[in-house]
Design an enzyme around this catalytic site. Structure first.
Site, PDB file in Angstrom:
ATOM      1  N   LEU A 142      14.486   8.051  52.536  1.00  0.00           N
ATOM      2  CA  LEU A 142      15.488   7.607  51.573  1.00  0.00           C
ATOM      3  C   LEU A 142      15.469   6.090  51.419  1.00  0.00           C
ATOM      4  O   LEU A 142      15.675   5.563  50.315  1.00  0.00           O
ATOM      5  CB  LEU A 142      16.884   8.075  51.996  1.00  0.00           C
ATOM      6  CG  LEU A 142      17.147   9.576  51.891  1.00  0.00           C
ATOM      7  CD1 LEU A 142      18.533   9.905  52.430  1.00  0.00           C
ATOM      8  CD2 LEU A 142      17.004  10.055  50.452  1.00  0.00           C
ATOM      9  N   GLU A 170      20.796   8.851  46.363  1.00  0.00           N
ATOM     10  CA  GLU A 170      20.200   8.047  47.444  1.00  0.00           C
ATOM     11  C   GLU A 170      21.247   7.163  48.131  1.00  0.00           C
ATOM     12  O   GLU A 170      20.969   6.046  48.532  1.00  0.00           O
ATOM     13  CB  GLU A 170      19.033   7.176  46.942  1.00  0.00           C
ATOM     14  CG  GLU A 170      18.084   7.826  45.975  1.00  0.00           C
ATOM     15  CD  GLU A 170      17.266   8.945  46.587  1.00  0.00           C
ATOM     16  OE1 GLU A 170      17.453   9.239  47.764  1.00  0.00           O
ATOM     17  OE2 GLU A 170      16.443   9.513  45.861  1.00  0.00           O
ATOM     18  N   LEU A 177      16.836  17.583  50.794  1.00  0.00           N
ATOM     19  CA  LEU A 177      17.770  17.174  51.841  1.00  0.00           C
ATOM     20  C   LEU A 177      19.201  17.529  51.474  1.00  0.00           C
ATOM     21  O   LEU A 177      19.901  18.218  52.214  1.00  0.00           O
ATOM     22  CB  LEU A 177      17.640  15.670  52.106  1.00  0.00           C
ATOM     23  CG  LEU A 177      18.590  15.101  53.167  1.00  0.00           C
ATOM     24  CD1 LEU A 177      18.318  15.728  54.540  1.00  0.00           C
ATOM     25  CD2 LEU A 177      18.469  13.574  53.239  1.00  0.00           C
ATOM     26  N   THR A 178      19.674  17.067  50.305  1.00  0.00           N
ATOM     27  CA  THR A 178      21.053  17.292  49.881  1.00  0.00           C
ATOM     28  C   THR A 178      21.348  18.781  49.700  1.00  0.00           C
ATOM     29  O   THR A 178      20.501  19.538  49.212  1.00  0.00           O
ATOM     30  CB  THR A 178      21.315  16.555  48.559  1.00  0.00           C
ATOM     31  OG1 THR A 178      21.120  15.156  48.757  1.00  0.00           O
ATOM     32  CG2 THR A 178      22.735  16.791  48.067  1.00  0.00           C
ATOM     33  N   PHE A 226      11.767  16.881  47.268  1.00  0.00           N
ATOM     34  CA  PHE A 226      12.287  16.505  48.586  1.00  0.00           C
ATOM     35  C   PHE A 226      13.653  17.143  48.750  1.00  0.00           C
ATOM     36  O   PHE A 226      14.589  16.822  48.006  1.00  0.00           O
ATOM     37  CB  PHE A 226      12.387  14.971  48.637  1.00  0.00           C
ATOM     38  CG  PHE A 226      12.816  14.384  49.952  1.00  0.00           C
ATOM     39  CD1 PHE A 226      11.879  14.084  50.929  1.00  0.00           C
ATOM     40  CD2 PHE A 226      14.150  14.079  50.197  1.00  0.00           C
ATOM     41  CE1 PHE A 226      12.264  13.489  52.134  1.00  0.00           C
ATOM     42  CE2 PHE A 226      14.541  13.492  51.394  1.00  0.00           C
ATOM     43  CZ  PHE A 226      13.588  13.199  52.355  1.00  0.00           C
ATOM     44  N   THR A 231      15.440  16.544  42.415  1.00  0.00           N
ATOM     45  CA  THR A 231      14.567  16.092  41.332  1.00  0.00           C
ATOM     46  C   THR A 231      13.187  16.734  41.486  1.00  0.00           C
ATOM     47  O   THR A 231      12.644  16.800  42.592  1.00  0.00           O
ATOM     48  CB  THR A 231      14.447  14.564  41.348  1.00  0.00           C
ATOM     49  OG1 THR A 231      15.731  13.987  41.103  1.00  0.00           O
ATOM     50  CG2 THR A 231      13.475  14.074  40.283  1.00  0.00           C
TER      51      THR A 231
END
Length: 396
Positions: free
Chosen positions: A251, A375, A143-144, A141, A176
């Site tokens: 999230l 998160e 996003l960051t 995933f 991750t």
């Protein structure tokens, strides 16, 4: 007329009998996960942590899928369709072994799979969810970013149209499963707001170099995602969501699992400290007989019980009517903070042995330093709760 206590002996790990709140089916889920972790992972986890790699991670992921743990709270497409409490109990048992193991399951199910399940097309769901649920495919995933953490709205990764196709450019950080993933759910800016994309990791221009030199979550794959003019068909975009509500809702799914998982790490550290204090003799008596040690054990027990009860309440509420974002923040903030303090206190009970990987305590403590931050940082969850209390958004 008050019922008389049966006189049954107290369980030092559950003095207030929280176990009685679970149904027989929920206990069966918990016990199955615990049995798997004890057999398959516990004998190796300290070595994996020290080496910075899980041996045969794809084989382990398939075993987790075979148990029904991947996307276990989702319905259909090969997912188990279990309750939020069942999923929480699984997270607790997985993280009692190691946070990296729970992260693997959490990112697969609560981020990558949840995003496709909630926002994907029927074709995307049918292509990816059965394989992800079985563990024959691994998801991540994105996003960051290197310069965009707590403020995802400032992301630089962008997608532009080129005829019917999309072209993605950008970088994601601290991802991750990234280096082993078969599919990445990547969020990017477009002319139509933030959109999610289902990106096969064998697409030309996609790479995922592993992040090395970690002192936390070492038994977990952490990567950078690099998207260099990755061309995707129009069918790659998640059609059912626009804007940051998409990734933020994902999230919240992951944060809910963390509230449970952190208590697993805390329980492992507390159990270790309690046993060690009973065996360790100084001044002719076990250190568990000294007042200062008993005070530490009592404080750890209190925080463990309160955090577990909070996670359980959130799970029942989620199953009954869903959770508001600030409720998820409440659980994530309290339980990660409490778990880290329990691990630090347990470390002092073990003395010098507390820093050795012969015991799980320092490994859990190091892992929780990441769990405390990812998160949503302490600061962001504090301000989310503060906004719910006051009606004022202090971070905008």
């Amino acid at each position: 007329m008050h019922a008389q206590h049966t006189g049954r002996p107290a369980d030092p790990l559950d003095l207030v009998e929280l176990d009685s709140l679970l149904t027989p089916d929920e206990r069966a889920v918990r016990d199955a996960v615990r049995t798997f972790c004890d057999r398959r992972v516990e004998p190796h986890i300290a070595e994996w942590f020290e080496q910075g790699a899980i041996e045969d991670i794809r084989g382990l992921t398939k075993e987790l899928g075979g148990l029904g743990l991947l996307g276990m709270h989702l319905e259909g497409y090969g997912c188990a369709g279990m309750s939020a409490v069942d999923y929480g109990l699984a997270c607790l048992e997985l993280e009692a072994t190691d946070s990296g193991l729970r992260s693997l399951v959490s990112v697969q199910g609560s981020l990558a799979m949840f995003a496709i399940h909630a926002f994907g097309s029927e074709e995307q769901k049918e292509e990816w969810l059965p394989r992800l649920a079985a563990g024959t495919a691994i998801g991540c995933f994105g996003l960051t970013e290197p310069d965009s953490g707590s403020d995802p709205g400032s992301m630089r990764t962008a997608a532009r149209r080129d005829g019917e196709d999309w072209i993605l450019d950008g970088r994601k950080m601290w991802i991750t499963n990234g280096s082993i993933a078969d599919v990445a759910v990547v969020w990017a800016r477009t002319d139509d707001g933030v959109r999610g994309f289902v990106v096969p990791t064998d697409a030309p221009g996609f790479s995922a170099p592993a992040i090395k030199h970690k002192m936390s979550l070492r038994a977990s794959v952490t990567s950078e995602l690099v998207l260099d003019s990755v061309r995707l068909p129009a069918t790659a975009v998640l059609p059912r969501v626009r804007g940051l509500k998409g990734p933020l809702s994902c999230l919240n799914e992951a944060r809910y699992g963390i509230a449970w998982g952190a208590m697993g790490a805390a329980r492992s550290a507390f159990r270790t400290a309690l046993a060690y204090a009973g065996d360790r003799v100084q001044f002719g008596r076990p250190i568990s007989s000294f007042q200062l040690t008993q005070a530490k054990l009592t404080d750890m027990s209190l925080e463990l019980a309160k955090g577990t009860l909070l996670a359980f309440h959130l799970g029942r509420t989620k199953d009954d009517r869903g959770l508001r974002p600030e409720q998820v923040s409440f659980g994530k903030l309290n339980n990660t903070r409490a778990a880290l303090e329990i691990c630090r206190t347990a470390r002092t009970v073990l003395g010098a042995n507390g820093i050795s990987l012969e015991y799980p305590v320092i490994r859990h403590a190091n892992n929780l330093e990441s769990i405390l931050t990812y998160e949503g940082t302490v600061e962001m969850h504090t301000l989310m709760i503060g906004q719910a209390l006051t009606g004022q958004a202090a971070f905008r």
